[in-house]
Design a protein around this motif. Structure first.
Motif, PDB file in Angstrom:
ATOM      1  N   LYS A 113       0.835  -1.205   0.000  1.00 48.49           N
ATOM      2  CA  LYS A 113       0.000   0.000   0.000  1.00 48.49           C
ATOM      3  C   LYS A 113       0.872   1.259   0.000  1.00 48.49           C
ATOM      4  CE  LYS A 113      -3.828  -2.414   2.221  1.00 48.49           C
ATOM      5  NZ  LYS A 113      -3.343  -3.708   1.815  1.00 48.49           N
ATOM      6  N   ALA A 114       1.868   1.233  -0.874  1.00 49.74           N
ATOM      7  CA  ALA A 114       2.818   2.341  -0.984  1.00 49.74           C
ATOM      8  C   ALA A 114       2.502   3.185  -2.208  1.00 49.74           C
ATOM      9  CB  ALA A 114       4.252   1.788  -1.083  1.00 49.74           C
ATOM     10  N   THR A 115       3.007   4.390  -2.205  1.00 49.46           N
ATOM     11  CA  THR A 115       2.951   5.275  -3.358  1.00 49.46           C
ATOM     12  C   THR A 115       4.181   5.032  -4.208  1.00 49.46           C
ATOM     13  OG1 THR A 115       1.705   6.981  -2.180  1.00 49.46           O
ATOM     14  CG2 THR A 115       2.997   7.704  -4.075  1.00 49.46           C
ATOM     15  N   VAL A 116       3.994   4.886  -5.506  1.00 50.82           N
ATOM     16  CA  VAL A 116       5.115   4.724  -6.429  1.00 50.82           C
ATOM     17  C   VAL A 116       5.683   6.100  -6.748  1.00 50.82           C
ATOM     18  CG1 VAL A 116       5.771   4.063  -8.778  1.00 50.82           C
ATOM     19  CG2 VAL A 116       4.220   2.601  -7.453  1.00 50.82           C
ATOM     20  N   ILE A 133       4.718   3.049 -16.153  1.00 52.06           N
ATOM     21  CA  ILE A 133       4.295   2.785 -14.777  1.00 52.06           C
ATOM     22  C   ILE A 133       3.031   3.563 -14.410  1.00 52.06           C
ATOM     23  CG2 ILE A 133       4.937   3.201 -12.360  1.00 52.06           C
ATOM     24  CD1 ILE A 133       7.726   2.197 -13.037  1.00 52.06           C
ATOM     25  N   PRO A 134       2.957   4.878 -14.695  1.00 58.61           N
ATOM     26  CA  PRO A 134       1.737   5.609 -14.298  1.00 58.61           C
ATOM     27  C   PRO A 134       0.456   5.058 -14.929  1.00 58.61           C
ATOM     28  CG  PRO A 134       3.505   7.143 -14.749  1.00 58.61           C
ATOM     29  CD  PRO A 134       3.982   5.794 -15.202  1.00 58.61           C
ATOM     30  N   ASN A 135       0.536   4.587 -16.171  1.00 55.48           N
ATOM     31  CA  ASN A 135      -0.641   4.013 -16.818  1.00 55.48           C
ATOM     32  C   ASN A 135      -1.131   2.789 -16.058  1.00 55.48           C
ATOM     33  OD1 ASN A 135       1.174   5.199 -19.179  1.00 55.48           O
ATOM     34  ND2 ASN A 135      -0.969   5.416 -19.767  1.00 55.48           N
ATOM     35  N   VAL A 136      -0.217   1.912 -15.720  1.00 60.47           N
ATOM     36  CA  VAL A 136      -0.585   0.691 -14.997  1.00 60.47           C
ATOM     37  C   VAL A 136      -1.047   1.035 -13.582  1.00 60.47           C
ATOM     38  CG1 VAL A 136       0.210  -1.556 -14.176  1.00 60.47           C
ATOM     39  CG2 VAL A 136       0.963  -0.705 -16.414  1.00 60.47           C
ATOM     40  N   CYS A 137      -0.355   1.966 -12.934  1.00 58.41           N
ATOM     41  CA  CYS A 137      -0.781   2.382 -11.587  1.00 58.41           C
ATOM     42  C   CYS A 137      -2.213   2.904 -11.609  1.00 58.41           C
ATOM     43  CB  CYS A 137       0.161   3.452 -11.037  1.00 58.41           C
ATOM     44  SG  CYS A 137       1.741   2.825 -10.453  1.00 58.41           S
ATOM     45  N   ASP A 138      -2.519   3.766 -12.563  1.00 60.92           N
ATOM     46  CA  ASP A 138      -3.889   4.284 -12.664  1.00 60.92           C
ATOM     47  C   ASP A 138      -4.888   3.154 -12.872  1.00 60.92           C
ATOM     48  OD1 ASP A 138      -3.024   6.884 -12.284  1.00 60.92           O
ATOM     49  OD2 ASP A 138      -3.375   7.520 -14.361  1.00 60.92           O
ATOM     50  N   ASN A 139      -4.540   2.216 -13.723  1.00 57.53           N
ATOM     51  CA  ASN A 139      -5.428   1.095 -14.020  1.00 57.53           C
ATOM     52  C   ASN A 139      -5.609   0.181 -12.802  1.00 57.53           C
ATOM     53  OD1 ASN A 139      -7.133  -0.372 -15.672  1.00 57.53           O
ATOM     54  ND2 ASN A 139      -5.494  -1.538 -16.619  1.00 57.53           N
ATOM     55  N   MET A 140      -4.590   0.096 -11.963  1.00 54.96           N
ATOM     56  CA  MET A 140      -4.626  -0.784 -10.794  1.00 54.96           C
ATOM     57  C   MET A 140      -5.055  -0.064  -9.523  1.00 54.96           C
ATOM     58  SD  MET A 140      -3.833  -3.730 -12.019  1.00 54.96           S
ATOM     59  CE  MET A 140      -3.729  -4.626 -10.474  1.00 54.96           C
ATOM     60  N   GLY A 141      -5.282   1.249  -9.607  1.00 52.68           N
ATOM     61  CA  GLY A 141      -5.678   2.005  -8.421  1.00 52.68           C
ATOM     62  C   GLY A 141      -4.533   2.254  -7.454  1.00 52.68           C
ATOM     63  N   ARG A 143      -1.500   4.721  -6.225  1.00 53.30           N
ATOM     64  CA  ARG A 143      -1.085   6.122  -6.273  1.00 53.30           C
ATOM     65  C   ARG A 143       0.360   6.210  -6.771  1.00 53.30           C
ATOM     66  NH1 ARG A 143       1.151   9.966  -2.453  1.00 53.30           N
ATOM     67  NH2 ARG A 143       0.443  12.027  -3.042  1.00 53.30           N
ATOM     68  N   TRP A 144       0.604   7.184  -7.663  1.00 50.53           N
ATOM     69  CA  TRP A 144       1.959   7.428  -8.151  1.00 50.53           C
ATOM     70  C   TRP A 144       2.210   8.925  -8.212  1.00 50.53           C
ATOM     71  CZ3 TRP A 144       2.881  10.222 -12.602  1.00 50.53           C
ATOM     72  CH2 TRP A 144       1.767  10.453 -13.423  1.00 50.53           C
TER      73      TRP A 144
END
Length: 163
Positions: A113-116, A133-141, A143-144
């Motif tokens: 449950k960390a921020t990338v 990475i930001p695209n996948v982070c957004d898709n996975m919920g 935070r980056w």
């Protein structure tokens, strides 16, 4: 708040704007944040950096930044990344063996449950064969943020002096 650092955050800072030649305090702060358990890097990020055997690799080997290993929970998080969207396979550039740590950065962030923290930005071009990475982070919920937002959130400041 816990932060998972991407490889490029360390490499670009070292080579460019936070070089230890003129901003050694940045690296001191990273060590303190590592000691405090506020930041960590995945094992894959560590491997990407130390394989070059340069000054950053030497620093990282002596640093206090925790290196988190892959375990069963992290592996399950990685599987969920690929299961969520088949396009996530484009996160790694297999042709050049680059970005090998990227999926692990996200998997560790999900697990802990960390921020990338990454230097990458969103890819918005429809014809791109690369996902960031930001695209996948957004898709996975997940935070980056970029490293400048990271510095802002931690309320860090730097001083300059003439030698």
């Amino acid at each position: 708040m816990l932060y998972c650092l991407d490889t490029n955050v360390l490499i670009e800072a070292w080579q460019k704007y936070y070089s230890p030649k003129f901003c050694p305090s940045y690296w001191d702060v990273l060590n303190k944040l590592g000691n405090s358990g506020i930041i960590f890097i995945p094992e894959a990020v560590n491997e990407e950096i130390i394989r070059t055997e340069d000054e950053l690799a030497t620093w990282l080997k002596k640093s206090n930044i925790p290196i988190h290993s892959v375990n069963e929970d992290v592996t399950k998080c990685l599987q969920s990344i690929y299961a969520k969207d088949p396009l996530h396979k484009y996160l790694v550039d297999n042709t050049k063996a680059r970005s090998l740590a990227d999926p692990w950065v996200i998997a560790h962030a999900i697990n802990e449950k960390a921020t990338v923290v990454t230097k990458e930005g969103l890819v918005t071009a429809l014809n791109s064969n690369r996902i960031k990475i930001p695209n996948v982070c957004d898709n996975m919920g997940v935070r980056w943020i970029n490293d400048f937002k990271f510095i802002e959130e931690l309320n860090l400041s730097f001083t300059c002096k003439l030698k």
